[in-house]
Design a protein around this motif. Structure first.
Motif, PDB file in Angstrom:
ATOM      1  N   ARG A   8      13.812  56.813  35.613  1.00  0.00           N
ATOM      2  CA  ARG A   8      13.547  57.543  35.534  1.00  0.00           C
ATOM      3  C   ARG A   8      14.565  58.069  35.168  1.00  0.00           C
ATOM      4  O   ARG A   8      15.633  59.329  35.123  1.00  0.00           O
ATOM      5  N   ALA A  13      15.487  57.701  28.758  1.00  0.00           N
ATOM      6  CA  ALA A  13      14.051  58.266  28.260  1.00  0.00           C
ATOM      7  C   ALA A  13      14.492  58.666  26.724  1.00  0.00           C
ATOM      8  O   ALA A  13      13.737  58.876  26.123  1.00  0.00           O
ATOM      9  N   PRO A 227       8.146  58.138  34.527  1.00  0.00           N
ATOM     10  CA  PRO A 227       8.286  58.377  32.860  1.00  0.00           C
ATOM     11  C   PRO A 227       8.748  57.663  32.304  1.00  0.00           C
ATOM     12  O   PRO A 227       8.498  56.996  30.956  1.00  0.00           O
ATOM     13  N   LEU A 228       9.400  56.900  32.791  1.00  0.00           N
ATOM     14  CA  LEU A 228       9.666  55.790  31.373  1.00  0.00           C
ATOM     15  C   LEU A 228       8.688  54.663  31.701  1.00  0.00           C
ATOM     16  O   LEU A 228       8.663  54.242  30.325  1.00  0.00           O
ATOM     17  N   LEU A 231       5.966  56.173  28.657  1.00  0.00           N
ATOM     18  CA  LEU A 231       7.436  56.653  27.662  1.00  0.00           C
ATOM     19  C   LEU A 231       6.982  54.632  26.782  1.00  0.00           C
ATOM     20  O   LEU A 231       6.977  54.905  25.528  1.00  0.00           O
TER      21      LEU A 231
END
Length: 365
Positions: A8, A13, A227-228, A231
Motif C-alpha cells: 500500500r 502506487a 492496491p498495489l 494496480l
C-alpha cells in the motif's frame, strides 16, 4: 499491518499509476479504448474500496465479470432449496445465500415463514448437524468456484467414509476457464484483457489460462488483492495490449504457483466430474460446472430428492446478467439505487458483499 504496508506504499502506487498512464497514452495514440474485466468478487470489492477506477485514464474501462459465486447462482437453485425446506429437510448454508432472490422469494423469507434454514460458518458444521441424534435430513447449499469446491469435495469423502446417512449437498459449482471462453466468444462483451482471480488461480494454477490466452489472443494477468497488486495487474495488462502481446502473467507468485494446488485439484477430481452449468443472467455454459460423481450419488441432493435447479428466470427488470457480462456498469441498471438496494435487493449482484452492484452502491455512488 507490517505485512500489508509494502503493498500500500503511496510512492510505489504513484509510480505504477504513471506506468498505467503511459501505456494508456500509447493505446490512445492509435485510437484504442480498452476494456479490462476482473473475474473475482474479492477483486470487485477491493477495486471499489480503494478507488482504483478513479486513477484510470479515460480510455481504460475496468468492469466486473461473473466472479461472485452468489451472484451467478440461478434463481431456480434457490427455488429448489426452498422446495426441499418445504418437505421438512433442514437447509444449511452460508449466510449470504439466504437473501438471494428466487423466482418468488428468498430463503430468508422462507425461514420467516417457518422453513428450517440454518446458517453455517463451515460446511463441516452441516455434516456435524446431520450426525446429531434425532437430527432431520440436512442439505448443504454447496455453491462456489474452484476455491470453495475443493474443501467441499473433500467433505464428500469424509461423509462417505463416516457413513453419513442424513447428509447431502445441493450443488451449483462453477469453474472459471469455461466462463472466460464464453465471455471471449460473446461479441457483445468485447473484453480486451482479463484480470484473473487470485483465489481460484491458487487452486488451478497459472498454466490453466495459457490455452485460453493463446487461442483468443487475450492477455491474462493474475493479481492479488492489495492496491498495489491490482494496480500492477492493470499496468501489466495495458502494457501487453500496447505491445500487441497476449500472455499469461502471474503477478501473485507469493500465493499462486504455475501448477496450482495438486492436493486440492485431486480432491475435486475424485469427487466431481465436469458438467454443464447455469449461470444467472448468462445462461448455460457448457462444461463450466462440476457434478457429484455417480459413486457419491447418495450425497447428491438433486438425485436423492429429485429436484431440478435450473430453468427459471430472474425479475424482468433486473439487469444483473448484463452487469455480470460487463456490458453495463452497475449504475447503468434502471433499478440501481432505487428499486434495488442492499436493504431491498432485486438482483443477486446487490445481495452479496462481493457483488458488483453492492460494491458500487457502497463505494462509488
Amino acid at each position: 499491518m507490517k505485512y500489508l504496508d509494502g503493498y500500500r506504499d503511496p510512492d510505489a502506487a504513484r509510480y505504477i499509476a504513471k506506468r498505467i498512464r503511459d501505456a494508456a497514452e500509447r493505446l490512445a495514440r492509435v485510437g484504442r479504448t480498452v476494456r479490462l474485466m476482473e473475474i473475482c468478487g474479492t477483486h470487485t470489492m477491493a477495486i471499489a474500496r480503494h478507488g482504483i477506477r478513479d486513477v484510470l485514464p479515460e480510455n481504460v474501462v475496468l468492469c466486473s465479470g461473473p466472479g461472485c459465486p452468489v451472484c451467478v447462482t440461478d434463481a431456480g437453485y434457490v427455488d429448489a432449496a426452498i422446495e426441499l425446506a418445504g418437505r421438512g429437510v433442514t437447509i444449511a448454508s452460508f449466510g449470504d445465500m439466504l437473501r438471494v432472490p428466487g423466482t418468488e422469494r428468498s430463503l430468508s423469507e422462507a425461514r420467516a415463514e417457518g422453513a428450517r434454514v440454518v446458517v453455517c460458518y463451515s460446511p463441516a458444521e452441516a455434516l456435524a448437524l446431520a450426525r446429531r441424534d434425532g437430527a432431520a435430513e440436512v442439505v448443504f447449499l454447496a455453491v462456489g468456484f474452484e476455491t470453495t469446491v475443493a474443501p467441499l469435495a473433500a467433505l464428500l469423502g469424509t461423509a462417505r467414509a463416516g457413513g453419513a446417512s442424513r447428509f447431502s449437498m445441493l450443488t451449483a459449482f462453477k469453474t472459471v476457464p469455461p466462463a472466460l471462453v464464453a465471455l471471449a466468444e460473446d461479441p457483445e462483451v468485447a473484453v480486451d484483457a482479463f484480470l484473473c482471480p487470485a483465489h481460484v488461480s491458487a487452486v488451478i494454477g497459472a498454466r490453466a489460462y495459457a490455452p485460453f490466452a493463446e487461442r483468443y489472443g487475450i492477455p491474462c494477468t493474475i493479481a492479488g488483492f492489495e492496491p498495489l497488486d491490482i494496480l500492477l495487474g492493470i499496468q501489466d495488462l495495458l502494457e501487453q495490449l500496447a505491445d500487441g502481446e497476449a500472455r499469461v502473467v502471474n503477478q501473485y507468485r507469493r500465493v499462486v504457483k504455475d501448477e496450482g494446488n495438486a492436493k486440492a485439484r485431486r480432491a475435486i477430481a475424485e469427487a466431481l466430474e465436469p458438467a454443464d452449468a447455469v449461470w444467472r443472467g448468462i445462461g448455460v455454459i457448457p462444461g463450466s460446472g462440476l457434478a457429484i460423481r455417480e459413486e457419491l450419488a447418495a450425497f447428491d441432493a438433486a438425485r436423492v430428492y429429485g429436484v431440478t435447479t435450473a430453468g427459471r428466470g430472474p425479475d424482468p427488470g433486473c439487469q444483473c446478467g448484463d452487469v455480470l457480462k460487463g456490458k453495463i456498469l452497475p449504475d447503468g441498471c434502471a433499478m440501481f439505487g432505487g428499486a434495488c438496494t442492499p436493504d431491498h435487493p432485486v438482483g443477486p449482484c446487490m445481495v452479496s458483499g462481493e457483488g458488483s452492484c453492492a460494491a458500487y452502491y457502497k463505494y462509488s455512488r
